[in-house]
Design an enzyme around this catalytic site. Structure first.
Site, PDB file in Angstrom:
ATOM      1  CB  CYS A  65      49.732  -4.607   2.405  1.00  0.00           C
ATOM      2  SG  CYS A  65      51.153  -5.488   3.075  1.00  0.00           S
ATOM      3  CB  CYS A  68      50.632  -7.527   0.479  1.00  0.00           C
ATOM      4  SG  CYS A  68      50.243  -7.632   2.233  1.00  0.00           S
TER       5      CYS A  68
END
Length: 150
Positions: A65, A68
């Site tokens: 991600c 993230c």
């Protein structure tokens, strides 16, 4: 209060901090007092939430991600700035899908604040550091979950 990354025990470290490196009172390993985020699995998260004397900021993330990964240095800075007063934990949703599901995570990154053994706030998506700091401060100062936002 600081959580031992090795055994999960909470340790009180007096201020000003003594010279040298403090060690965990339970396992006697070196205790990280930097406030840097700590990786945790589902079981460790449950123990931390139930036993933490300080609020917890949980980052639900995955290695693939990109948002993230962008949030990681922001969380690191927030954790270090509030070392001993806030515990920043990271739960990899790829390695801990049951825990992510039990928390009702539908997208990542998701940030959850726990205080007193219960969830008090939740928010998804990367925030600039000042916004994250304000959100955490509001969530941890609010009583009765008034800091819950979507």
């Amino acid at each position: 209060m600081f959580r031992c990354a090795a055994c999960g025990a909470f340790n009180r470290v007096r201020e000003p901090r003594p010279s040298g490196n403090p060690e965990c009172g339970r396992c006697h390993r070196a205790l990280d007092v930097s406030g840097a985020p700590q990786e945790v699995d589902g079981e460790g998260l449950d123990r931390a939430v139930l036993g933490s004397p300080v609020p917890i900021l949980l980052d639900l993330w995955a290695p693939w991600c990109a948002p993230c990964r962008a949030a990681a240095p922001i969380l690191d800075a927030v954790g270090r700035a509030r070392a001993g007063r806030l515990l920043v934990l990271k739960l990899n949703t790829e390695q801990n899908p049951r825990s992510a599901s039990a928390l009702g995570v539908q997208g990542i990154p998701t940030f959850v604040v726990f205080q007193g053994g219960r969830e008090v706030a939740r928010r998804s998506g990367v925030m600039p550091q000042p916004e994250l700091e304000r959100w955490v401060a509001g969530a941890t100062s609010a009583q009765g979950g008034a800091g819950v936002t979507a």
